[in-house]
Design a protein around this motif. Structure first.
Motif, short mmCIF file in Angstrom:
data_model
loop_
_atom_site.label_atom_id
_atom_site.label_comp_id
_atom_site.label_asym_id
_atom_site.label_seq_id
_atom_site.Cartn_x
_atom_site.Cartn_y
_atom_site.Cartn_z
N LEU A 88 0.84 -1.20 0.00
CA LEU A 88 0.00 0.00 0.00
C LEU A 88 0.87 1.25 0.00
O LEU A 88 0.66 2.17 -0.79
N GLN A 89 1.88 1.26 0.86
CA GLN A 89 2.78 2.41 0.91
C GLN A 89 3.52 2.59 -0.40
O GLN A 89 3.77 3.71 -0.84
N VAL B 187 1.16 4.28 -2.88
CA VAL B 187 0.99 5.70 -2.54
C VAL B 187 2.24 6.51 -2.87
O VAL B 187 2.15 7.66 -3.32
N SER B 188 3.40 5.90 -2.71
CA SER B 188 4.65 6.62 -3.01
C SER B 188 4.73 7.04 -4.46
O SER B 188 5.33 8.07 -4.80
N CYS C 35 -1.52 3.71 -10.34
CA CYS C 35 -1.52 3.48 -8.90
C CYS C 35 -2.77 4.05 -8.25
O CYS C 35 -3.34 3.44 -7.33
N LEU D 171 -5.51 1.85 -6.18
CA LEU D 171 -5.98 2.23 -4.84
C LEU D 171 -7.50 2.36 -4.81
O LEU D 171 -8.16 1.93 -3.85
N ASP E 103 -3.36 2.73 7.99
CA ASP E 103 -2.24 3.48 7.40
C ASP E 103 -2.66 4.94 7.20
O ASP E 103 -2.92 5.39 6.09
N THR E 104 -2.71 5.68 8.27
CA THR E 104 -3.17 7.07 8.20
C THR E 104 -2.20 7.96 7.42
O THR E 104 -2.61 8.95 6.83
N SER F 36 -0.67 7.14 4.65
CA SER F 36 -1.05 7.01 3.24
C SER F 36 -2.33 7.78 2.95
O SER F 36 -2.47 8.43 1.91
N ASN G 20 -1.55 11.41 2.62
CA ASN G 20 -0.95 11.72 1.31
C ASN G 20 -2.02 11.82 0.22
O ASN G 20 -1.97 12.71 -0.64
N ILE G 21 -2.97 10.89 0.25
CA ILE G 21 -4.05 10.91 -0.74
C ILE G 21 -4.86 12.20 -0.62
O ILE G 21 -5.17 12.87 -1.62
N CYS H 229 -11.53 7.20 -3.92
CA CYS H 229 -10.99 6.43 -2.78
C CYS H 229 -11.60 6.95 -1.48
O CYS H 229 -12.10 6.17 -0.66
#
Length: 253
Positions: free
Chosen positions: A112-113, A116-117, A130, A134, A153-154, A156, A159-160, A184
């Motif tokens: 997941l990370q 998001v990266s 990506c 997601l 995963d707060t 991530s 970042n979204i 998302c």
């Protein structure tokens, strides 16, 4: 996909081309990589191609191919030309299946990370693929039993939200990618658990600010749906003013 193309893909999958491509990539060859990854993206437009790649029939190898692909995808970030950018489409394709979504969200894998990266990549295909992967994961998270893993995963999620809203950093430039990110959030807010986590992250305020500068009609419509979901749940939240802050649809005339 045309019937002719579907037939060609099915035949190639039967010939175990997916496995052959992965063997080649795992051996570290650098020639024709871009073409092979593009072929893999086409083969995984079929469920059978996705299942071949996921290796779910082998308890010891399940997910190994995806891990190899993702590692080379990340290692090649920033290369010009980019030989692995079509891996983003492979990730979109495999997350159409429950098995693929669960694999990407499996705790401890860090996938997941990794997805998001790549939302900050200068390569539009990487960002788009990506973001779509997601979105696929979020759409069925509650049904798949992966909602808790997503919400845990707060960083991530932050970042979204930032890429969608552009509050403290530059927002995503591509409207289609922004809309995938908005979808998302929409799907997460539509669940009780997801709504509470995003309330706690002050997502309503971020979305209000993002909406004020959003120009794309489709993204605006998605953000308005999110606002209505938050407003519907605002009675259960102590800070009722946050519900008022979400009333962005009325402000944007």
């Amino acid at each position: 996909m045309s019937v002719q193309k579907e037939g060609a893909v099915a035949e190639l999958v039967k010939l175990k081309v997916v496995g052959r491509i992965m063997d080649y990539l795992q051996e570290g060859h650098n020639e024709h990589v871009e073409l092979l990854v593009m072929l893999l993206a086409n083969l995984t437009t079929s469920d059978s191609g996705c299942l071949r790649l996921l290796q779910l029939d082998s308890s010891s190898l399940a997910g190994f191919n995806v891990a190899v692909l993702l590692r080379r995808f990340l290692d090649s970030a920033g290369e010009q030309p980019d030989p692995h950018d079509h891996t983003a489409l492979v990730l979109t394709n495999i997350t159409r299946l429950k098995e693929g979504r669960k694999l990407l969200l499996e705790p401890g894998r860090g996938m997941l990370q990794a997805l998001v990266s790549q939302l900050s990549s200068p390569n539009q295909l990487r960002r788009s693929g990506c973001a779509n992967a997601l979105r696929n994961c979020c759409f069925r998270a509650e049904e798949d039993g992966t909602l808790g893993d997503l919400l845990e995963d707060t960083a991530s999620l932050e970042n979204i939200l930032e890429l969608l809203c552009g509050v403290t950093r530059k927002k995503e430039s591509d409207a289609a990618v922004r809309n995938s990110l908005a979808e998302c959030i929409e799907m997460l807010v539509s669940t009780e658990q997801g709504g509470q986590v995003l309330w706690d992250m002050k997502a309503p305020e971020m979305l209000r600010k993002g909406y004020e500068t959003e120009e794309d009609p489709e993204v605006c419509a998605t953000m308005e749906r999110i606002a209505h979901l938050f407003l519907a749940d605002s009675g259960a939240v102590e800070d009722t003013k946050a519900g008022e802050d979400l009333n962005v649809a009325d402000e944007k005339e």
